[in-house]
Design a protein around this motif. Sequence first.
Motif, short mmCIF file in Angstrom:
data_model
loop_
_atom_site.label_atom_id
_atom_site.label_comp_id
_atom_site.label_asym_id
_atom_site.label_seq_id
_atom_site.Cartn_x
_atom_site.Cartn_y
_atom_site.Cartn_z
N ARG A 371 5.14 64.20 -7.39
CA ARG A 371 4.86 63.64 -6.07
C ARG A 371 4.61 64.77 -5.08
O ARG A 371 5.37 65.72 -4.99
CB ARG A 371 6.03 62.78 -5.61
CG ARG A 371 6.17 61.50 -6.41
CD ARG A 371 7.15 60.53 -5.76
NE ARG A 371 7.13 59.24 -6.45
CZ ARG A 371 6.30 58.26 -6.18
NH1 ARG A 371 5.42 58.42 -5.21
NH2 ARG A 371 6.33 57.13 -6.84
N VAL A 372 3.52 64.61 -4.35
CA VAL A 372 3.11 65.61 -3.38
C VAL A 372 2.92 64.92 -2.05
O VAL A 372 2.36 63.82 -1.98
CB VAL A 372 1.79 66.30 -3.82
CG1 VAL A 372 1.36 67.32 -2.79
CG2 VAL A 372 1.95 66.95 -5.19
N TYR A 373 3.40 65.57 -1.00
CA TYR A 373 3.30 65.02 0.34
C TYR A 373 2.48 65.97 1.22
O TYR A 373 2.42 67.18 0.98
CB TYR A 373 4.68 64.79 0.94
CG TYR A 373 5.50 63.78 0.17
CD1 TYR A 373 5.42 62.43 0.48
CD2 TYR A 373 6.31 64.19 -0.89
CE1 TYR A 373 6.16 61.50 -0.24
CE2 TYR A 373 7.05 63.26 -1.61
CZ TYR A 373 6.96 61.92 -1.29
OH TYR A 373 7.67 60.99 -2.02
N ILE A 374 1.84 65.39 2.21
CA ILE A 374 0.98 66.18 3.09
C ILE A 374 1.83 66.93 4.09
O ILE A 374 2.54 66.33 4.91
CB ILE A 374 -0.04 65.28 3.80
CG1 ILE A 374 -0.97 64.63 2.77
CG2 ILE A 374 -0.85 66.08 4.81
CD1 ILE A 374 -1.97 63.68 3.37
N GLU A 375 1.77 68.24 4.03
CA GLU A 375 2.53 69.09 4.95
C GLU A 375 1.79 69.27 6.27
O GLU A 375 2.39 69.23 7.33
CB GLU A 375 2.78 70.44 4.30
CG GLU A 375 3.54 71.42 5.18
CD GLU A 375 3.80 72.75 4.49
OE1 GLU A 375 4.34 73.66 5.13
OE2 GLU A 375 3.45 72.87 3.29
N ARG A 376 0.47 69.43 6.19
CA ARG A 376 -0.30 69.71 7.39
C ARG A 376 -1.75 69.31 7.16
O ARG A 376 -2.26 69.38 6.04
CB ARG A 376 -0.22 71.20 7.73
CG ARG A 376 -0.77 71.58 9.09
CD ARG A 376 -0.52 73.06 9.40
NE ARG A 376 -1.35 73.96 8.61
CZ ARG A 376 -0.90 74.71 7.62
NH1 ARG A 376 0.39 74.67 7.29
NH2 ARG A 376 -1.73 75.50 6.94
N ALA A 436 1.31 69.71 0.28
CA ALA A 436 -0.11 70.02 0.25
C ALA A 436 -0.63 70.16 1.67
O ALA A 436 -0.22 69.43 2.58
CB ALA A 436 -0.88 68.93 -0.49
N VAL A 437 -1.53 71.10 1.83
CA VAL A 437 -2.21 71.29 3.11
C VAL A 437 -3.64 70.76 2.95
O VAL A 437 -4.38 71.20 2.07
CB VAL A 437 -2.26 72.77 3.52
CG1 VAL A 437 -3.08 72.94 4.79
CG2 VAL A 437 -0.84 73.29 3.73
N VAL A 438 -3.99 69.79 3.76
CA VAL A 438 -5.32 69.17 3.70
C VAL A 438 -6.19 69.80 4.77
O VAL A 438 -5.80 69.86 5.94
CB VAL A 438 -5.22 67.64 3.90
CG1 VAL A 438 -6.62 67.04 3.99
CG2 VAL A 438 -4.44 67.00 2.78
#
Length: 853
Positions: A371-376, A436-438
């Motif tokens: 599981r990966v979440y959006i950091e920025r 993750a950085v988008v």
Amino acid sequence: MHASARHSRIELNWTTRSVLAAIALIFSSILFSFHALAQESTEAPAAVAPTIIRSIQVQGNQRVEANTVASYLLIAPGDPYSETRIDTSIKTLYATGLFADVAIDPRDGNVLIQVIENPIINRVIFEGNKSLKTDKITDEVEAEPRSIFTRSSVQEDVQRIIELYRQSGRFAATVSPKVVQQPQNRVDLIFEITEGPVTGVQRINFIGNAEYPDRRLRKEIVTAESVWYKFFSSNDNYDPGRLEYDREQLRTFYTNRGFADFRVVSAVAELTPDQEDFYITFTLDEGEEYKWGEVSVETELDELDAGFLERILRIREGTIYNASQVEDAIDTLNFAAGTTGYAFVDIQPDIKRNRETKTVDLVFNVVEGPRVYIERIDIVGNTTTLDYVIRRELELVEGDAFNRILLDRSRNRVRALRFFEDVEITETQGSTPDRAVVEVKVKEQPTGELSFSAGFSSADAFLVDLSITQRNLRGRGQLLRFVIRASSNRREIDLRFTEPRFLGRNLAAGVELFDVTIDYLDEAGFRQSRTGGQVTLAFPLTEYTSLTTRYSLRQEDIEFPEQGQCAALEASLAQGSTTNDTNLLSLCEQAGGRLSSIVGYTFGWDRRNDPITPTGGFDFRFSQDVAGVGGDVKYLRTDVRANVYKGLFKNVIASATLAGGYIRGWGGDPVTINDRYFKGNFDFRGYDNAGIGPRNVFVNGETGEVATSAELIASGLGDRSARLNALGGNAFGLASTEVSFPLGVPSLLGSLFIEAGTVGLLDDDFKVDLIQTQNVTGLENGESCSNVVDDGNPDTLVICQRSIDNLDIRAMLGASVFWESPFGPIRFDFTKPLRQYDYDRRESFQFTTRTRF
């Protein structure tokens, strides 16, 4: 390469040389020390004391300081003279690149350093280059003004230039460098270029292909044979890089058709003796044809049913093996997992090739990924558009779970703004593996436009368009538009403003003021004008649906040339007289100004895969407008339109359209002529403005057939067309299919289409069937044609004016060519009727062009 970057490179090269020289100096000193110690330990003491260096002089230097030259030496005053150090010092000075020649003369301890400096390049000149621009060559070569001239670097530049020409297909190109001496040890460097002819491809051969002929394989590669009529082709010359791409194209072609073992053994290009053409030969190993064997899905995720996932796959056992289907299947499984809430899945295909049965078994292992979440979320590239205008279109925010499907939708939403030439969304690992950085990278395109356009259309004749438009006002996504438009049959002034986020909510609000005049004098005998305004509110209902509401208030007028005769005609009718000028009577009854107060809405459903160039999906629009909430006009108008898109091949797109509309009056009001549907021109290609639909025509009252010119002359009506004014219709229907495709030239696009439709259902109040003239006693002009009886006598002739309104279907086959010419976009339409009627207004060829200044 920019000049500043190149200067920095030169400075870096000088610095690098200095550092290398210093390192060489230190290294040489160390070696000399070890050598001296070794000599002291192994040799007997010299009988004569070594020569001591008393002074060092530098001669021949012009730009380089003497101290700088001395700093590169491995000797100094007070040191014993050493041939080893002298030799190393000479090599070190040469290594700097500053000197063309170096000599060291010891002279009994007074060392003389004689140097000849390399000249400085004053100018770099390219002569003879016609096919390649000077800027392109300059970006590749190292030589530039104020850099050091060396023969080795010039030869390297010569090879770079030759390679550029080979990449452009000119293998016979030659480059001769020349040097012109200038004062102060400067030189002009001239590259004399002989470009030679473009080296074409005389023949492309294939060896080892049994399944597909050469002509079929030539269509799959980019490189093409040189043919005299391919004026605009740039692929008919030899390019090694393109040849590698062709190898991959052939591999893709074969592996998508069952040949899993296919390989390109070699691709050889041979230059002809005259150096004007190449023979290219591909040696292939096709292998055997494979079919799909067992295809299955294995998953341990509770909410993902393996059986369901297998059913949605398009790969079927026993069908021909196709390598591209694997990636498509992974996308399908990812999408299915995303819809059930699994945004983090890892799909691993396991491909097993069975050479005995010639089958390929495929197992998709679906496992839950980390599981990966959006950091920025970073927005880059927006020099005009404010960040929040882009962020509000994204379906993810910081802290949300990473979801590729939602990111793809977000990209489409940002592209749909039409503010950016390109939109790219990428992700990188954040501060931890589960973050993750988008990055949303956009490339702005002009959204403001001040343009004057002029052109000519086969339908509208001249066109003049002056507009001021800003689709992204102050970078806030607001629309402001002011248009003045004029053509032979339309004049329009329009001012419009739209706020896409009214009151900070997902609600678009707009206001519009307009003044429009449409001329139907040639087609229907009248001119209409509309002056008023409109306010709109639009908001989304769901992810794919939206609703737009509107209110319009406008003053509408109908004018026609014979309007001054209306008063006399009405007075005559009041006294019991009759008239056979039914068209004038109808227009007189509808003339004058009316105030229209209209409330309406539009429901939209958009499932296109791309908002600009869709290759799949559909969109649907359903609109209704009610006039009569105040004002003088009462009607209900309903319109519907649906489009379906399907990509057939690369850049080949098929589309289908269904459209229809119906308007009816209420409260006892009929639908006046200015509110009816008039179709033709680009609404229905192949017909002129108002070219189809209900129309008054002259008919033979006895036979019911459209009157001929001879019959009209015999009746006294003169030599004129039996076709009279168009009446418009209360309903229309249209169906079309179209396939668009490239024509092999970047600026040209073609399409083939079939259209069918109809217009009709005119109110009975506006239909006529009256005698116009006759040579039979007992019948009067203006009397109903229903009283005419066929007496079987060909000498009798009764001409009637009759309204044709039977919803007859028209069908049209056609082709279009779109050309982005240097003068502006030009569109050509060529049509051939499949079904039409004599009284229609046909137009087999249409074109439109417009140029901006």
